[in-house]
Design an enzyme around this catalytic site. Structure first.
Site, PDB file in Angstrom:
ATOM      1  CD  GLU A 153      -3.157  -0.578   0.191  1.00  0.00           C
ATOM      2  OE1 GLU A 153      -3.076   0.535  -0.356  1.00  0.00           O
ATOM      3  OE2 GLU A 153      -4.088  -1.371  -0.031  1.00  0.00           O
ATOM      4  CB  SER A 154       1.935   3.278   2.398  1.00  0.00           C
ATOM      5  OG  SER A 154       2.227   2.466   3.530  1.00  0.00           O
TER       6      SER A 154
END
Length: 467
Positions: A153-154
């Site tokens: 995701e990040s």
């Protein structure tokens, strides 16, 4: 040997033994002294990394968030004891997803395993949060593959923001974040808070897992694309008599590549020797401790008084968007445990840091800095300092932080006043306007940041306070 010789020999042996015992005792005393714990630095000492004049975050204009690069933050590693089971081993032991071997999985395995710098940086960024995430996943009895989801995701950056406005470790979009209790306002964004967002993300994943009949791959696809999208695709497939498993569903490219990235990372952790990868050792210990705050505090002052690197403090508490904690909370800070006595210093700093109360003021047409200062009973210099302004210019639509002492409301005297805006017309003078509203000339000038001799412009907006 005669009796006299035996006696002399006995005396020699006795003397030697006594000397040996004396030397042994001295060595033990020296060892005990060496092993005494060394006292920490005095609370009044200057602590490296907390220079009094250095701001906690880069200088900002009002309404502009800081953009701290994770690569610029020194994230110290926590030493791993040889006998400890490290966090990556715990993750490996908790894998339970079904196997998935596709072309996309193989492609991502090859890329990640051949980019050792990528893996090194990824786990360095993950270290502050991984133990906490693993503990919560284990408590909920969920698959450990979910601990790797922030990597996809990040890249474990709590400050990350995507083109679709998804934010934080777990990349919540605004509406979904609010739906899971992540408040987003001028002071605080719970999506960037690694602590609150982890609970919210795991709540959401559990909900999706239940919604899609226990299929983790479908649940993860829904986390990426939205549950509505997955339901529509499943209904389409059923109408056509097609399979409805993750591999068979027709999904957008981003979602099709999403789960293979996670599975590829899982395989590398599961079989590092197969991919010629050396994984780091991350200590199986908490990286941070949560300390409670009495209320809203000034983070710059706190950073000066605590033995915590200010950039790391900011990184762990990324949910706070300003240089003070939010008035409505959360009233807590995450403090790293790997710095020497950092939590002790932090607790002392909480006691010594002045509790403050800031109010958010949205600037309207006709507002001046001096007028706003008068409303709230603060100085113009205080407003400029609180908002890091280099001059008195302000712009309608922006926000100002108003430092309040004791109350979050405007001063009692001025709160009873009614604020009006006067548009300058032909023939108006400061004197005539002050007479019109029955206020003192110096008050009118002060409210509008004007000086003697200033010329009014046609249609200029002036602020006037009426009793």
């Amino acid at each position: 040997m005669n009796f006299k010789a035996l006696l002399i020999l006995a005396l020699i042996l006795c003397t030697s033994a006594c000397g040996h015992l004396k030397n042994q005792s001295t060595s033990s005393d020296d060892l005990a002294t060496d092993q005494l714990p060394k006292s920490g630095a005095s609370a009044t000492e200057d602590i490296a990394g907390t220079a009094p004049d250095a701001p906690l975050i880069p200088t900002l204009k009002p309404d502009v968030e800081s953009d701290i690069k994770v690569d610029d933050i020194n994230i110290p590693a926590t030493p791993v004891e040889p006998a400890d089971l490290d966090v990556i081993s715990r993750i490996r032991n908790g894998f339970s997803f079904p196997e998935l071997n596709t072309t996309d999985v193989n492609k991502h395995e090859k890329w990640a395993s051949s980019h050792h710098t990528y893996l090194k940086n990824l786990f360095a960024k993950a270290e502050p949060f991984l133990f906490f995430i693993v503990e919560e996943i284990e408590r909920r009895k969920l698959p450990m593959e979910l601990a790797l989801l922030p990597a996809v995701e990040s890249a474990f950056d709590p400050g990350a923001v995507s083109r679709s406005r998804a934010a934080g470790l777990w990349q919540f979009v605004p509406n979904t974040g609010r739906g899971f209790g992540l408040r987003q306002d001028w002071w605080y964004d719970g999506r960037h808070d690694p602590y609150s967002s982890t609970f919210a993300a795991l709540d959401y994943l559990e909900q999706l897992h239940k919604m899609f009949d226990g299929d983790w791959f479908i649940a993860l696809a829904a986390y990426n694309a939205g549950p509505g999208t997955l339901r529509r695709e499943i209904r389409k497939a059923k109408r056509k008599g097609l399979k409805t498993d993750y591999v068979s569903l027709k999904l957008r490219t981003e979602t099709r590549r999403y789960i293979p990235k996670l599975v590829a990372l899982k395989h590398i952790i599961q079989y590092p020797e197969k991919y010629n990868v050396t994984l780091p050792k991350i200590a199986n210990k908490p990286y941070f401790e949560v300390i409670e705050l009495p209320g809203q505090i000034d983070l710059v002052e706190f950073a000066k008084q605590s033995n915590v690197d200010r950039q790391l403090l900011r990184h762990l508490n990324r949910g706070f968007k300003r240089w003070a904690t939010a008035p409505e909370g959360p009233h807590r800070l995450l403090i790293p445990l790997n710095a020497d006595r950092s939590v002790d210093y932090a607790r002392l700093a909480v006691k010594n840091t002045r509790q403050v109360n800031y109010r958010n003021h949205k600037i309207k047409n006709g507002d001046t800095l001096s007028g706003i200062a008068r409303i709230y009973g603060v100085s113009v210099a205080g407003l400029r300092s609180a908002n890091q302004l280099s001059n008195n210019r302000i712009r309608a639509g922006r926000n100002l932080m108003i430092p309040i002492r004791g109350s979050s409301a405007p001063s009692t005297h001025l709160a009873k006043n009614s604020k009006v805006t006067h548009r300058v017309s032909a023939g108006d003078t400061l004197w005539s306007i002050s007479r019109q509203y029955k206020v003192k000339l110096d008050q009118l000038m002060n409210w509008n940041g004007l000086r003697s001799g200033d010329v009014l412009s046609l249609n200029q907006m002036l602020t006037v306070f009426l009793k």
